[in-house]
Motif scaffolding. Structure first.
Motif, PDB file in Angstrom:
ATOM      1  N   GLN A 108     -46.627 -14.797  24.497  1.00  0.00           N
ATOM      2  CA  GLN A 108     -47.960 -15.396  24.613  1.00  0.00           C
ATOM      3  C   GLN A 108     -48.964 -14.791  23.625  1.00  0.00           C
ATOM      4  OE1 GLN A 108     -48.122 -17.962  26.475  1.00  0.00           O
ATOM      5  NE2 GLN A 108     -46.660 -17.743  28.118  1.00  0.00           N
ATOM      6  N   LEU A 109     -48.484 -14.319  22.487  1.00  0.00           N
ATOM      7  CA  LEU A 109     -49.388 -13.835  21.442  1.00  0.00           C
ATOM      8  C   LEU A 109     -50.002 -15.024  20.715  1.00  0.00           C
ATOM      9  CD1 LEU A 109     -47.167 -10.989  19.919  1.00  0.00           C
ATOM     10  CD2 LEU A 109     -48.942 -10.783  21.686  1.00  0.00           C
ATOM     11  N   LEU A 110     -51.221 -14.843  20.242  1.00  0.00           N
ATOM     12  CA  LEU A 110     -51.891 -15.902  19.493  1.00  0.00           C
ATOM     13  C   LEU A 110     -51.406 -15.855  18.045  1.00  0.00           C
ATOM     14  CD1 LEU A 110     -55.495 -15.594  20.957  1.00  0.00           C
ATOM     15  CD2 LEU A 110     -53.695 -17.200  21.579  1.00  0.00           C
ATOM     16  N   PRO A 111     -50.805 -16.946  17.545  1.00  0.00           N
ATOM     17  CA  PRO A 111     -50.107 -16.901  16.252  1.00  0.00           C
ATOM     18  C   PRO A 111     -51.012 -16.664  15.054  1.00  0.00           C
ATOM     19  CG  PRO A 111     -50.233 -19.157  17.076  1.00  0.00           C
ATOM     20  CD  PRO A 111     -50.692 -18.268  18.190  1.00  0.00           C
ATOM     21  N   GLU A 112     -52.290 -17.010  15.176  1.00  0.00           N
ATOM     22  CA  GLU A 112     -53.191 -16.866  14.037  1.00  0.00           C
ATOM     23  C   GLU A 112     -53.748 -15.462  13.877  1.00  0.00           C
ATOM     24  OE1 GLU A 112     -55.800 -18.682  17.392  1.00  0.00           O
ATOM     25  OE2 GLU A 112     -53.686 -18.593  16.789  1.00  0.00           O
ATOM     26  N   PHE A 113     -53.475 -14.580  14.850  1.00  0.00           N
ATOM     27  CA  PHE A 113     -54.006 -13.220  14.813  1.00  0.00           C
ATOM     28  C   PHE A 113     -52.895 -12.205  14.553  1.00  0.00           C
ATOM     29  CE2 PHE A 113     -57.216 -15.152  17.823  1.00  0.00           C
ATOM     30  CZ  PHE A 113     -58.240 -15.204  16.875  1.00  0.00           C
ATOM     31  N   THR A 114     -53.275 -11.075  13.961  1.00  0.00           N
ATOM     32  CA  THR A 114     -52.325  -9.990  13.725  1.00  0.00           C
ATOM     33  C   THR A 114     -51.990  -9.284  15.031  1.00  0.00           C
ATOM     34  OG1 THR A 114     -54.043  -8.321  13.370  1.00  0.00           O
ATOM     35  CG2 THR A 114     -53.334  -9.596  11.434  1.00  0.00           C
ATOM     36  N   ALA A 115     -50.998  -8.394  14.958  1.00  0.00           N
ATOM     37  CA  ALA A 115     -50.644  -7.593  16.135  1.00  0.00           C
ATOM     38  C   ALA A 115     -51.857  -6.825  16.638  1.00  0.00           C
ATOM     39  CB  ALA A 115     -49.508  -6.633  15.780  1.00  0.00           C
ATOM     40  N   GLU A 120     -55.059  -7.438  16.207  1.00  0.00           N
ATOM     41  CA  GLU A 120     -56.075  -8.339  16.760  1.00  0.00           C
ATOM     42  C   GLU A 120     -55.665  -8.862  18.134  1.00  0.00           C
ATOM     43  OE1 GLU A 120     -57.809 -10.072  12.500  1.00  0.00           O
ATOM     44  OE2 GLU A 120     -56.061 -11.002  13.460  1.00  0.00           O
ATOM     45  N   ASN A 121     -54.380  -9.178  18.301  1.00  0.00           N
ATOM     46  CA  ASN A 121     -53.905  -9.651  19.598  1.00  0.00           C
ATOM     47  C   ASN A 121     -54.112  -8.603  20.677  1.00  0.00           C
ATOM     48  OD1 ASN A 121     -52.342 -12.346  20.077  1.00  0.00           O
ATOM     49  ND2 ASN A 121     -51.848 -11.786  17.962  1.00  0.00           N
ATOM     50  N   VAL A 122     -53.827  -7.351  20.351  1.00  0.00           N
ATOM     51  CA  VAL A 122     -53.971  -6.275  21.334  1.00  0.00           C
ATOM     52  C   VAL A 122     -55.435  -6.051  21.681  1.00  0.00           C
ATOM     53  CG1 VAL A 122     -53.575  -3.821  21.759  1.00  0.00           C
ATOM     54  CG2 VAL A 122     -51.828  -5.181  20.604  1.00  0.00           C
ATOM     55  N   CYS A 123     -56.322  -6.262  20.716  1.00  0.00           N
ATOM     56  CA  CYS A 123     -57.752  -6.009  20.929  1.00  0.00           C
ATOM     57  C   CYS A 123     -58.430  -7.044  21.831  1.00  0.00           C
ATOM     58  CB  CYS A 123     -58.487  -5.988  19.587  1.00  0.00           C
ATOM     59  SG  CYS A 123     -58.233  -4.489  18.614  1.00  0.00           S
ATOM     60  N   ALA A 138     -48.539  -3.603  24.578  1.00  0.00           N
ATOM     61  CA  ALA A 138     -49.765  -2.917  24.150  1.00  0.00           C
ATOM     62  C   ALA A 138     -51.002  -3.688  24.602  1.00  0.00           C
ATOM     63  CB  ALA A 138     -49.768  -2.751  22.634  1.00  0.00           C
ATOM     64  N   ARG A 139     -50.949  -4.999  24.490  1.00  0.00           N
ATOM     65  CA  ARG A 139     -52.084  -5.828  24.939  1.00  0.00           C
ATOM     66  C   ARG A 139     -52.302  -5.660  26.447  1.00  0.00           C
ATOM     67  NH1 ARG A 139     -51.056 -12.064  24.272  1.00  0.00           N
ATOM     68  NH2 ARG A 139     -49.517 -11.468  25.832  1.00  0.00           N
TER      69      ARG A 139
END
Length: 220
Positions: free
Chosen positions: A92-99, A101-104, A152-153
């Motif tokens: 469920q990570l957002l594909p347009e964001f980096t690792a 950014e996703n965690v943040c 991590a998220r």
């Protein structure tokens, strides 16, 4: 740390959960097991405040002594963001964001500053062995790496408990084993509580305790 009393859930005329009672201690790793259709994911969603019991007026779900069924929608959303982490079968990570950014993202929702969020996210990703993957997007990561970013998220806001639904179900055996071992490392480092729905026998056997479900009830 978590208690649930008299939890029922109906979908139309179908009773999916039939009076669930349970208690989970701080720092426990608990596996919820049982056949498909037993009600495992439904129970996890209720414990994680993503849904409510059909009998909210006569049931109780407490996390750290707070009955989450008494919260209004805004307070429940705030509580979920700050006290609960989720890991799903598909990351469920957002594909347009980096690792990074996703965690943040959960930290930003909790009104942490960009500097603070990025510092904590970087520390977590480093701990999880992803120091060279911070600026990679999900499609540039392996399945195991994607799932570690999702871990991590889930951890970024220092939640009281992490609920995981088949977290290794989409991974090969090597990546699954690494993820399972990671949960125990996190428990050792952070005294993290995990409630995990799984069909993976190896993970269930590693857990401190198994709750076996059948036909909407816990049978052990």
């Amino acid at each position: 740390m978590i208690t649930a009393k008299n939890i029922h859930k109906f979908y139309g005329d179908l009773e999916v959960l039939k009076g669930i009672n349970l208690a989970i201690k701080k720092g426990e790793i608990v596996a919820i097991v049982g056949p498909s259709g037993a009600g495992k994911t439904t129970l996890l969603q209720l414990l994680g405040t993503l849904d409510k019991p059909s009998n909210s007026d006569t049931s109780e779900i407490k996390i750290n002594h707070k009955n989450v069924l008494e919260f209004n929608d805004k307070n429940l959303s705030d509580f979920r963001n700050k006290h609960i982490g989720f890991i799903f079968q598909f990351h469920q990570l957002l594909p347009e964001f980096t690792a990074l950014e996703n965690v943040c993202i959960p930290a930003f929702i909790a009104n942490k500053s960009k500097k603070e969020a990025e510092k904590e996210a970087t520390e977590l990703l480093n701990f999880l062995g992803l120091s060279d993957r911070l600026n990679h997007k999900p499609n540039e990561l392996s399945g195991g790496e994607q799932q570690r970013v999702a871990v991590a998220r889930a951890l970024i806001n220092h939640p009281d408990v992490i609920f995981a639904d088949e977290p290794s179900g989409n991974l090969d055996s090597t990546a699954a084993k690494q993820l399972h071992e990671l949960f125990f490392e996190l428990r050792k480092k952070f005294n993290q509580t995990f409630v995990i729905v799984t069909h993976n026998r190896e993970l269930a056997d590693m857990a401190d305790r198994e709750l076996e479900m059948k036909d909407g009830k816990i049978i052990n």
